[in-house]
Write an enzyme that holds these catalytic residues in place. Structure first.
Site, PDB file in Angstrom:
ATOM      1  N   ASP A  91     -14.489  13.532 -42.458  1.00 56.31           N
ATOM      2  CA  ASP A  91     -13.169  13.394 -43.092  1.00 56.31           C
ATOM      3  C   ASP A  91     -13.215  13.742 -44.585  1.00 56.31           C
ATOM      4  O   ASP A  91     -12.725  12.987 -45.430  1.00 56.31           O
ATOM      5  CB  ASP A  91     -12.614  11.982 -42.894  1.00 56.31           C
ATOM      6  CG  ASP A  91     -12.319  11.664 -41.435  1.00 56.31           C
ATOM      7  OD1 ASP A  91     -12.575  12.530 -40.584  1.00 56.31           O
ATOM      8  OD2 ASP A  91     -11.864  10.548 -41.151  1.00 56.31           O
TER       9      ASP A  91
ATOM     10  N   ASP B  39     -14.367  16.428 -38.290  1.00 57.08           N
ATOM     11  CA  ASP B  39     -12.956  16.344 -38.710  1.00 57.08           C
ATOM     12  C   ASP B  39     -12.821  16.487 -40.224  1.00 57.08           C
ATOM     13  O   ASP B  39     -12.082  15.731 -40.868  1.00 57.08           O
ATOM     14  CB  ASP B  39     -12.348  15.012 -38.264  1.00 57.08           C
ATOM     15  CG  ASP B  39     -12.480  14.772 -36.769  1.00 57.08           C
ATOM     16  OD1 ASP B  39     -12.579  15.745 -36.008  1.00 57.08           O
ATOM     17  OD2 ASP B  39     -12.497  13.591 -36.359  1.00 57.08           O
TER      18      ASP B  39
END
Length: 324
Positions: free
Chosen positions: A157, A178
Site C-alpha cells: 500500500d 497493492d
C-alpha cells in the site's frame, strides 16, 4: 525550469530559478545548522497561513518525520534536485517507519498526508520503511494534486490515492502488494516506473459502483522488477486485483516486462469471478503484454475507447497541471 501556473502561485514565486535554489519568497527547510528557516517540513507547513498560495523548498537531507498538510491555499513542496524533469537526481528523502495496523488506519501511517486541494510535490522522495505489512508512504485526499519527479517507496500500500483528481509524471513508485490503491480518485500516471519488490499486485482499485467516475490510467509507464526484488519475483506480479467490485484500471502504451504473470490480472478472492471490473489494455509492449493467457475478466480495448482515457479527456480540466 518549472513553469508555474498563475492560478497556483502568487507573482512573487514566479521567475527563473535553479532547482537547487529556492525561489524568492519560498519558505525554506534544512537540517539543523543548515540554510533553511525551519529544520522540519512540518514546521514549515505549520508556519503558513491558511489562505494564499505558498511554496516550500527543502534543502538536501533525510527528514524523519510525519507531515500532514491541510491548509486551504495552494501549496507546492519541492526538493533540491539535479533536474526537475526526473526523480533520479533527487536529494530530499522524507521517511518514517509506521505500521498501518499499529497506528489504526492506512492514511495515518503515511510520512506524507495531503488532505487538501491544489497541491504539488516536486522532486521529493517519500518512504515508509515498515516492510512486513501495510505501511503507506503517501496519502492523497483532495483534488488537483500533482506529483512531478518523485519517488514513493514502501512494501504494501505504498500510495493511497483516495479522492479527487491526481496526476503523476516522471516518477517512480515501488512496492509489492497493492502498492497503488484507493477508492474514489481519478489518477493519471504518465511516464512512471512501477517497480515490484516481490510477488503481488500493482493496483487495488476500490471503485464500488458503475456510476463512480474513479479510475487509474497508466499511459507510457513501465512495469518491472525493482533492483531490490526478492529472487523468483519474475512472473509473479499482476497489474491489479479488485479491492472494489467495479475496479477500473487502464494500461496503455506501456512497457510490461516479464515480471508480470501471463494472466496479467487477479481476482480479489480466489475462485470468485469479478464480473463488473473494467481491466483494460491497449497497445502495450514487452514480454508481459497481452497474450492468450490473459484473465477472462480483462480486455483489449479499441483506439476509440483508449482515447477516452487520454489526459485531456480524463480530467475535467488540465489547467492545473504544471509544465516542466
Amino acid at each position: 525550469m518549472l513553469t508555474f501556473a498563475l492560478a497556483l502561485f502568487a507573482t512573487s514565486f514566479l521567475g527563473a530559478f535553479a532547482i537547487t535554489t529556492p525561489p524568492s519568497g519560498a519558505i525554506t527547510v534544512s537540517k539543523a545548522g543548515g540554510k533553511g528557516k525551519y529544520n522540519t517540513v512540518q514546521a514549515a507547513v505549520n508556519s503558513l497561513p491558511d489562505a494564499g498560495s505558498a511554496v516550500i523548498f527543502i534543502y538536501p537531507g533525510t527528514y524523519t518525520e510525519m507531515v500532514y498538510v491541510t491548509r486551504t491555499g495552494a501549496l507546492t513542496i519541492y526538493g533540491s534536485a539535479a533536474s526537475e524533469t526526473t526523480y533520479t537526481g533527487n536529494t530530499v528523502l522524507l521517511t518514517n517507519k509506521v505500521s498501518a495496523v499499529a497506528i489504526g488506519a492506512d492514511d495515518l501511517s503515511a510520512p506524507l498526508r495531503v488532505h487538501k486541494n491544489n497541491f504539488n510535490l516536486i522532486n521529493v522522495n517519500v518512504q515508509n520503511t515498515f516492510n512486513t505489512g501495510i505501511g503507506v508512504a503517501v496519502s492523497y485526499y483532495g483534488t488537483e494534486i500533482g506529483t512531478y519527479g518523485c519517488q514513493f517507496l514502501a512494501y504494501q500500500d505504498t500510495l493511497l490515492t483516495e479522492t479527487g483528481e491526481h496526476y503523476f509524471v516522471n516518477s517512480y513508485i515501488e512496492g509489492a502488494v497493492d502498492y497503488i490503491f484507493g477508492q474514489y480518485s481519478k489518477a493519471y500516471f504518465q511516464s512512471v516506473i512501477l517497480a515490484s519488490t516481490g510477488h503481488g499486485y500493482v493496483t487495488a482499485s476500490g471503485r464500488t459502483s458503475a456510476t463512480d467516475t474513479g479510475a487509474y490510467v497508466f499511459n507510457g509507464c513501465t512495469v518491472k522488477s525493482s533492483t531490490k526484488a526478492v529472487a523468483g519475483t519474475a512472473g509473479t506480479v499482476y497489474l491489479g486485483r479488485p479491492w472494489g467490485a467495479y475496479a477500473r484500471v487502464i494500461f496503455m502504451y506501456s512497457d510490461l516486462t516479464d515480471v508480470l504473470n501471463t494472466a496479467g490480472w487477479y481476482e480479489w478472492t480466489v475462485g470468485v469471478y469479478p464480473s463488473h471490473v473494467s481491466y483494460y489494455e491497449y497497445n502495450n509492449s514487452g514480454a508481459g503484454a497481452w497474450n492468450s493467457n490473459r484473465a477472462k475478466f480483462s480486455q483489449q480495448i479499441s483506439a476509440t475507447v483508449a482515447n477516452e482515457y487520454s489526459l485531456d479527456n480524463f480530467f475535467s480540466s488540465t489547467s492545473w497541471i504544471l509544465t516542466l
